[in-house]
Design a protein around this motif. Sequence first.
Motif, PDB file in Angstrom:
ATOM      1  N   PRO A   1       0.828  -1.210   0.000  1.00 27.95           N
ATOM      2  CA  PRO A   1       0.000   0.000   0.000  1.00 27.95           C
ATOM      3  C   PRO A   1       0.865   1.264   0.000  1.00 27.95           C
ATOM      4  N   TYR A   2       0.325   2.313  -0.562  1.00 25.17           N
ATOM      5  CA  TYR A   2       0.903   3.660  -0.500  1.00 25.17           C
ATOM      6  C   TYR A   2       2.357   3.725  -0.965  1.00 25.17           C
ATOM      7  N   CYS A   3       2.588   3.280  -2.188  1.00 22.85           N
ATOM      8  CA  CYS A   3       3.920   3.411  -2.755  1.00 22.85           C
ATOM      9  C   CYS A   3       3.805   3.619  -4.264  1.00 22.85           C
ATOM     10  N   VAL A   4       4.910   3.972  -4.879  1.00 18.59           N
ATOM     11  CA  VAL A   4       4.989   4.123  -6.329  1.00 18.59           C
ATOM     12  C   VAL A   4       5.860   3.005  -6.866  1.00 18.59           C
ATOM     13  N   VAL A   5       5.360   2.312  -7.888  1.00 18.37           N
ATOM     14  CA  VAL A   5       6.171   1.291  -8.555  1.00 18.37           C
ATOM     15  C   VAL A   5       6.350   1.682 -10.012  1.00 18.37           C
ATOM     16  N   ALA A   6       7.486   1.292 -10.576  1.00 20.00           N
ATOM     17  CA  ALA A   6       7.784   1.622 -11.974  1.00 20.00           C
ATOM     18  C   ALA A   6       8.747   0.609 -12.532  1.00 20.00           C
ATOM     19  N   GLY A   7       8.714   0.459 -13.849  1.00 17.50           N
ATOM     20  CA  GLY A   7       9.705  -0.351 -14.532  1.00 17.50           C
ATOM     21  C   GLY A   7       9.201  -1.686 -15.029  1.00 17.50           C
ATOM     22  N   VAL A   8      10.128  -2.430 -15.652  1.00 15.11           N
ATOM     23  CA  VAL A   8       9.845  -3.759 -16.196  1.00 15.11           C
ATOM     24  C   VAL A   8      10.935  -4.712 -15.685  1.00 15.11           C
ATOM     25  N   PRO A   9      10.666  -5.575 -14.735  1.00 17.24           N
ATOM     26  CA  PRO A   9       9.420  -5.642 -13.963  1.00 17.24           C
ATOM     27  C   PRO A   9       9.335  -4.473 -12.979  1.00 17.24           C
ATOM     28  N   ALA A  10       8.119  -4.164 -12.543  1.00 20.47           N
ATOM     29  CA  ALA A  10       7.918  -3.001 -11.679  1.00 20.47           C
ATOM     30  C   ALA A  10       8.534  -3.230 -10.300  1.00 20.47           C
ATOM     31  N   LYS A  11       9.193  -2.185  -9.791  1.00 20.15           N
ATOM     32  CA  LYS A  11       9.776  -2.201  -8.455  1.00 20.15           C
ATOM     33  C   LYS A  11       9.378  -0.939  -7.705  1.00 20.15           C
TER      34      LYS A  11
ATOM     35  N   VAL B   1       9.733   2.394  -6.153  1.00 20.99           N
ATOM     36  CA  VAL B   1      10.697   3.492  -6.302  1.00 20.99           C
ATOM     37  C   VAL B   1      10.469   4.596  -5.262  1.00 20.99           C
ATOM     38  N   LYS B   2       9.306   4.511  -4.584  1.00 22.62           N
ATOM     39  CA  LYS B   2       9.037   5.550  -3.590  1.00 22.62           C
ATOM     40  C   LYS B   2       7.944   5.062  -2.637  1.00 22.62           C
ATOM     41  N   GLN B   3       8.158   5.309  -1.336  1.00 25.03           N
ATOM     42  CA  GLN B   3       7.133   5.048  -0.328  1.00 25.03           C
ATOM     43  C   GLN B   3       6.416   6.363  -0.063  1.00 25.03           C
ATOM     44  N   LEU B   4       5.108   6.316  -0.025  1.00 27.10           N
ATOM     45  CA  LEU B   4       4.339   7.543   0.170  1.00 27.10           C
ATOM     46  C   LEU B   4       3.875   7.652   1.614  1.00 27.10           C
TER      47      LEU B   4
END
Length: 199
Positions: free
Chosen positions: A184-194, A196-199
Motif C-alpha cells: 500500500p501507499y507506494c509508487v512502482v515503476a519499470g519492467v518488472p515493476a519495483k 521506487v518511492k514510499q508515500l
Amino acid sequence: MIFKLLHTICPPRIASLPGRIMRRIYSEWIKYEFHSCGNACFFGKFIQLHGGKFIDIANHVTMGRGLVIEVYDKYQEQHFTPSIRIGNYVNIGDYSHLSCINGIIIKDNVRMGRKIFITDNAHGASDRTLLDTRPNIRPLASKGPVVIGENVWIGEMSCIMPGVTIGRGSIVAASSVVTKDVPPYCVVAGVPAKVVKQL
C-alpha cells in the motif's frame, strides 16, 4: 473563415452532443450484458465483450472506447469459475484489455490510463514440455486472482500480471509491468515493476 464562423456558432461542446447522446444510449443497452451493473455507469463501444454474465459492476463506473474484456468459464477441455468485480467510481481508459479465468477484483476509486492490460492467466505455465506446442492450444494457467485496492492509480500502457495484489493508494507508473504484489501507499515503476518511492 467559414470554419471559424461555424466554430463560433457551434462550439465543440455542442458539436459533440450527438456523440454523447449515443454513448448514453449504448451504455443503457450494454449494461444488460453484465451479471449486474449499478447506476450512472458509462461505456464506450467495446471491441469485444465475452462472458459478461461473470462481471459485476458497481456504481459510477466509466469504461472507455475500444475495450476488450474476455471472461472464460471454459477453454478447450478446461473448465473455470471466473469472476470480475468492479467497485464504485472506477475509471478504465480507452483500448484496455482484461482477461479472466479466475478472478479480477478492482476496488473503489481506481483510475486507469489508456491501453491497460490486466490478466489472471496465460497460455501455458512455464513448463519446458509445453514449449513445443503452439501457444494458442496450450492449456490456460492461472497463478491466482488479481486484486487492485482502493484509490489506486495505474498509468498508461501498464500491465498487471496474474496473482498480483496492488495495495491501497499505490501508483503504478506508465508502461510498468507488475509481476509481484505492490505494498500500500507506494509508487512502482519499470519492467518488472519495483518500488521506487514510499508515500
